[in-house]
Design an enzyme around this catalytic site. Structure first.
Site, PDB file in Angstrom:
ATOM      1  N   ARG A  56       0.828  -1.208   0.000  1.00  0.00           N
ATOM      2  CA  ARG A  56       0.000   0.000   0.000  1.00  0.00           C
ATOM      3  C   ARG A  56       0.862   1.257   0.000  1.00  0.00           C
ATOM      4  O   ARG A  56       0.558   2.243  -0.661  1.00  0.00           O
ATOM      5  CB  ARG A  56      -0.937  -0.020   1.209  1.00  0.00           C
ATOM      6  N   HIS A  60       0.714   4.191  -2.840  1.00  0.00           N
ATOM      7  CA  HIS A  60       0.455   5.598  -2.507  1.00  0.00           C
ATOM      8  C   HIS A  60       1.624   6.486  -2.894  1.00  0.00           C
ATOM      9  O   HIS A  60       1.433   7.621  -3.326  1.00  0.00           O
ATOM     10  CB  HIS A  60       0.134   5.742  -1.014  1.00  0.00           C
ATOM     11  N   ASN A  88      -5.405   9.624   4.346  1.00  0.00           N
ATOM     12  CA  ASN A  88      -4.489   8.547   3.996  1.00  0.00           C
ATOM     13  C   ASN A  88      -3.526   8.205   5.122  1.00  0.00           C
ATOM     14  O   ASN A  88      -2.473   7.628   4.902  1.00  0.00           O
ATOM     15  CB  ASN A  88      -3.739   8.914   2.714  1.00  0.00           C
ATOM     16  N   HIS A 184      -5.033  -6.646  -2.882  1.00  0.00           N
ATOM     17  CA  HIS A 184      -5.986  -6.752  -1.772  1.00  0.00           C
ATOM     18  C   HIS A 184      -6.207  -8.204  -1.356  1.00  0.00           C
ATOM     19  O   HIS A 184      -7.097  -8.496  -0.568  1.00  0.00           O
ATOM     20  CB  HIS A 184      -7.304  -6.071  -2.138  1.00  0.00           C
TER      21      HIS A 184
HETATM   22  C1  HEM Z   1      -8.485   2.145  -6.972  1.00  0.00           C
HETATM   23  C2  HEM Z   1      -7.502   1.685  -6.318  1.00  0.00           C
HETATM   24  C3  HEM Z   1      -7.464   1.402  -4.840  1.00  0.00           C
HETATM   25  C4  HEM Z   1      -8.327   1.737  -3.848  1.00  0.00           C
HETATM   26  C5  HEM Z   1      -9.601   2.528  -3.944  1.00  0.00           C
HETATM   27  C6  HEM Z   1      -7.786   1.185  -2.624  1.00  0.00           C
HETATM   28  C7  HEM Z   1      -8.378   1.332  -1.390  1.00  0.00           C
HETATM   29  C8  HEM Z   1      -7.895   0.781  -0.225  1.00  0.00           C
HETATM   30  C9  HEM Z   1      -8.461   0.968   1.079  1.00  0.00           C
HETATM   31  C10 HEM Z   1      -9.654   1.843   1.406  1.00  0.00           C
HETATM   32  C11 HEM Z   1      -7.749   0.231   1.953  1.00  0.00           C
HETATM   33  C12 HEM Z   1      -7.957   0.105   3.461  1.00  0.00           C
HETATM   34  C13 HEM Z   1      -7.008   1.030   4.182  1.00  0.00           C
HETATM   35  C14 HEM Z   1      -7.157   0.994   5.682  1.00  0.00           C
HETATM   36  O1  HEM Z   1      -8.240   0.739   6.192  1.00  0.00           O
HETATM   37  O2  HEM Z   1      -6.152   1.237   6.378  1.00  0.00           O
HETATM   38  C15 HEM Z   1      -6.720  -0.421   1.203  1.00  0.00           C
HETATM   39  C16 HEM Z   1      -5.800  -1.277   1.745  1.00  0.00           C
HETATM   40  C17 HEM Z   1      -4.791  -1.862   1.013  1.00  0.00           C
HETATM   41  N1  HEM Z   1      -4.455  -1.597  -0.297  1.00  0.00           N
HETATM   42 FE1  HEM Z   1      -5.591  -0.620  -1.619  1.00  0.00          FE
HETATM   43  N2  HEM Z   1      -6.645   0.509  -2.918  1.00  0.00           N
HETATM   44  C18 HEM Z   1      -6.401   0.633  -4.252  1.00  0.00           C
HETATM   45  C19 HEM Z   1      -5.339   0.127  -4.948  1.00  0.00           C
HETATM   46  C20 HEM Z   1      -4.306  -0.567  -4.391  1.00  0.00           C
HETATM   47  C21 HEM Z   1      -3.107  -0.964  -5.082  1.00  0.00           C
HETATM   48  C22 HEM Z   1      -2.792  -0.627  -6.530  1.00  0.00           C
HETATM   49  C23 HEM Z   1      -2.353  -1.651  -4.190  1.00  0.00           C
HETATM   50  C24 HEM Z   1      -0.993  -2.274  -4.384  1.00  0.00           C
HETATM   51  C25 HEM Z   1      -0.500  -2.666  -5.521  1.00  0.00           C
HETATM   52  C26 HEM Z   1      -3.091  -1.705  -2.953  1.00  0.00           C
HETATM   53  C27 HEM Z   1      -2.711  -2.386  -1.828  1.00  0.00           C
HETATM   54  C28 HEM Z   1      -3.394  -2.372  -0.625  1.00  0.00           C
HETATM   55  C29 HEM Z   1      -3.034  -3.209   0.498  1.00  0.00           C
HETATM   56  C30 HEM Z   1      -1.969  -4.275   0.513  1.00  0.00           C
HETATM   57  C31 HEM Z   1      -3.901  -2.870   1.545  1.00  0.00           C
HETATM   58  C32 HEM Z   1      -3.887  -3.410   2.979  1.00  0.00           C
HETATM   59  C33 HEM Z   1      -3.038  -2.459   3.805  1.00  0.00           C
HETATM   60  C34 HEM Z   1      -2.779  -2.897   5.233  1.00  0.00           C
HETATM   61  O3  HEM Z   1      -3.204  -3.978   5.639  1.00  0.00           O
HETATM   62  O4  HEM Z   1      -2.113  -2.129   5.940  1.00  0.00           O
HETATM   63  N3  HEM Z   1      -4.258  -1.030  -3.103  1.00  0.00           N
HETATM   64  N4  HEM Z   1      -6.823  -0.077  -0.117  1.00  0.00           N
HETATM   65  C1  LIG Z   2      -7.310   4.812   0.118  1.00  0.00           C
HETATM   66  C2  LIG Z   2      -7.575   6.139   0.704  1.00  0.00           C
HETATM   67  O1  LIG Z   2      -7.533   6.283   1.905  1.00  0.00           O
HETATM   68  N1  LIG Z   2      -7.822   7.125  -0.142  1.00  0.00           N
HETATM   69  C3  LIG Z   2      -8.132   8.485   0.262  1.00  0.00           C
HETATM   70  C4  LIG Z   2      -6.899   9.373   0.295  1.00  0.00           C
HETATM   71  O2  LIG Z   2      -7.219  10.740   0.389  1.00  0.00           O
HETATM   72  C5  LIG Z   2      -8.083  11.242  -0.603  1.00  0.00           C
HETATM   73  C6  LIG Z   2      -8.319  12.710  -0.380  1.00  0.00           C
HETATM   74  O3  LIG Z   2      -7.141  13.385  -0.153  1.00  0.00           O
HETATM   75  C7  LIG Z   2      -9.410  10.493  -0.559  1.00  0.00           C
HETATM   76  O4  LIG Z   2     -10.240  10.942  -1.595  1.00  0.00           O
HETATM   77  C8  LIG Z   2      -9.153   9.016  -0.730  1.00  0.00           C
HETATM   78  O5  LIG Z   2     -10.356   8.305  -0.542  1.00  0.00           O
END
Ligand code: HEM
Ligand SMILES: CC(=O)N[C@H]1CO[C@H](CO)[C@@H](O)[C@@H]1O
Ligand SMILES: *[C@@H]1O[C@H](CO)[C@@H](O)[C@H](O)[C@H]1NC(C)=O
Ligand SMILES: *[C@@H]1O[C@H](CO)[C@@H](O)[C@H](O)[C@H]1NC(C)=O
Ligand SMILES: *[C@@H]1O[C@H](CO)[C@@H](O)[C@H](O)[C@H]1NC(C)=O
Ligand SMILES: *[C@@H]1O[C@H](CO)[C@@H](O)[C@H](O)[C@H]1NC(C)=O
Ligand SMILES: *[C@@H]1O[C@H](CO)[C@@H](O)[C@H](O)[C@H]1NC(C)=O
Ligand SMILES: *[C@@H]1O[C@H](CO)[C@@H](O)[C@H](O)[C@H]1NC(C)=O
Length: 315
Positions: A56, A60, A88, A184
């Site tokens: 993640r 980012h 974030n 994910h």
């Molecule tokens: C449209 C694209 C994406 C959206 C909307 C998205 C959204 C999110 C959200 C909301 C979370 C939960 C964060 C939290 O509660 O702390 C998350 C976690 C995560 N995302 Fe994504 N993500 C996206 C793309 C990606 C990509 C491209 C990767 C890596 C290649 C990625 C890897 C991860 C991982 C591994 C987690 C778990 C993090 C943890 O356990 O600390 N995500 N993502």
């Molecule tokens: C994955 C995540 O937390 N995305 C948020 C990061 O911050 C922007 C605004 O600055 C939000 O729109 C995203 O949802």
């Protein structure tokens, strides 16, 4: 005339071909990739969730400006940085990067960039979690700017088409997005990121048993303690194609994750990854290499930070 053309050709060549290269530190810091690997192996054995954290973080970092370690900069009293952009704040794993950096500064001072450390550490973490071990080109330089107002990463309630705009803006395709979201398959999400799927009555796109379980964990209203749940409810720590199998059974946690299986633009790729893990792994590696090259700084651009949390000249 002819001779000067030839001279220009040879003079321009090395600069025109400046790019990331596998083994960029072969001669300048031979131990670079081994150091990253050893630190990651130890950290992973203490806490498997580090793989998710780094994936993640890398995402980012690359989506804000480019893969330039701007996400690592700490805020100071005078200046707020990217990592403190309010929505974030849940990115984690910074201490792992610090540990690698400390060892590498002793072994080869001012040589290995923080941006490369993120890319290498993510690569190794994926492999430790059971994923493919891919070659990742290096040679990134660290950025000189970390601005919270530049943080525009996609949100989890977007549609496939809505999220795609963020990816195409970075030169990535629909398939790249569907493949990268396979990350994910590890990690977790706080309830606040999907609470809206639980509060608007029965969500027909969610398996009822899952909905019941999430309601028990998250509560029906916003829960001030904001618990987390695994994004892949079955094989939560394994870097495999389980995420795609889950969303096909309506067991996606985030709205966007579930939409991947439902939207006719992405349903096909979800089905093929769910049926073929090695196909997913190979495509994932290629997509990570592509993501890792977004707007990178090369040659004498930027700098190589001595401390990943601050610019070399913190003014
Ligand atoms: C449209 C694209 C994406 C959206 C909307 C998205 C959204 C999110 C959200 C909301 C979370 C939960 C964060 C939290 O509660 O702390 C998350 C976690 C995560 N995302 Fe994504 N993500 C996206 C793309 C990606 C990509 C491209 C990767 C890596 C290649 C990625 C890897 C991860 C991982 C591994 C987690 C778990 C993090 C943890 O356990 O600390 N995500 N993502
Ligand atoms: C994955 C995540 O937390 N995305 C948020 C990061 O911050 C922007 C605004 O600055 C939000 O729109 C995203 O949802
Ligand atoms: C570094 O070494 C690896 C393995 O020996 C090789 O594949 C790679 O091409 C080398 N890279 C450079 C830039 O020398
Ligand atoms: C809020 O989350 C905690 C776990 O952190 C959980 O025990 C509690 O039941 C939740 N509250 C509600 C109202 O569900
Ligand atoms: C759950 O994960 C295990 C591996 O951890 C796998 O063997 C099993 O097929 C998965 N179940 C489903 C329903 O996908
Ligand atoms: C895909 O879905 C959209 C509506 O969401 C519809 O307009 C379109 O015809 C569908 N395309 C195919 C190939 O099914
Ligand atoms: C799975 O994908 C790999 C790589 O794309 C391919 O070589 C293999 O034939 C596929 N396996 C099946 C059973 O389709
Ligand atoms: C930050 O602000 C303080 C005063 O609040 C000042 O003393 C210090 O020099 C500033 N630091 C930088 C790096 O500008």
């Amino acid at each position: 005339m002819k001779i000067s053309k030839i001279l220009i050709f040879f003079w321009v060549l090395p600069f025109a071909f400046a790019e990331l290269r596998v083994g960029f530190y072969n001669s300048t810091c031979e131990s670079a990739e081994t150091v990253v690997h050893d630190v990651l192996q130890r950290r992973f054995s203490e806490d498997r969730s580090i793989a998710a954290a780094l994936l993640r973080m890398h995402f980012h970092d690359c989506f804000v400006k480019g893969c330039d370690a701007s996400i690592l900069i700490d805020s100071t009293t005078n200046r707020t940085s990217e990592k403190d952009a309010v929505p974030n704040k849940t990115v984690r794993g910074y201490e792992v990067i610090d540990e690698v950096k400390k060892i590498l500064e002793e072994a080869c001072p001012s040589t290995v960039s923080c941006a490369d450390i993120i890319a290498l550490a993510t690569r190794d973490a994926v492999a430790l979690a059971g994923g493919i071990r891919y070659m990742i080109p290096t040679g990134r330089r660290d950025g000189l700017l970390s601005d919270p107002s530049l943080v525009r990463v996609p949100g989890p309630s977007l549609s496939v088409a809505g999220a795609l705009q963020f990816f195409t803006a970075k030169g990535l395709t629909l398939d790249d997005m569907a493949t990268l979201l396979g990350a994910h398959t590890v990690g977790s999400a706080h309830c606040s990121f999907f609470q809206n799927r639980l509060t608007n009555g029965v969500d027909p796109t969610m398996d009822p048993a899952l909905e019941l379980r999430l309601l028990q964990i998250c509560g029906s209203n916003s829960n001030s303690s904001d618990p987390s749940v695994f994004l892949d409810q079955n094989s939560s720590f394994a870097f495999d194609n389980g995420f795609y199998k889950e969303v096909m059974m309506r067991r996606g946690i985030l709205h966007l994750d579930q939409q991947l299986a439902l939207d006719n633009m992405t349903r096909g790729v979800v089905e093929s990854y769910a049926a073929n893990d090695s196909d997913f792994q190979t495509k994932f590696a290629a997509a990570m290499v592509k993501m890792g090259a977004i707007d990178v700084l090369l040659d004498d651009e930027g700098e190589v930070r001595a401390n990943c949390r601050q610019f070399n000249n913190p003014l």
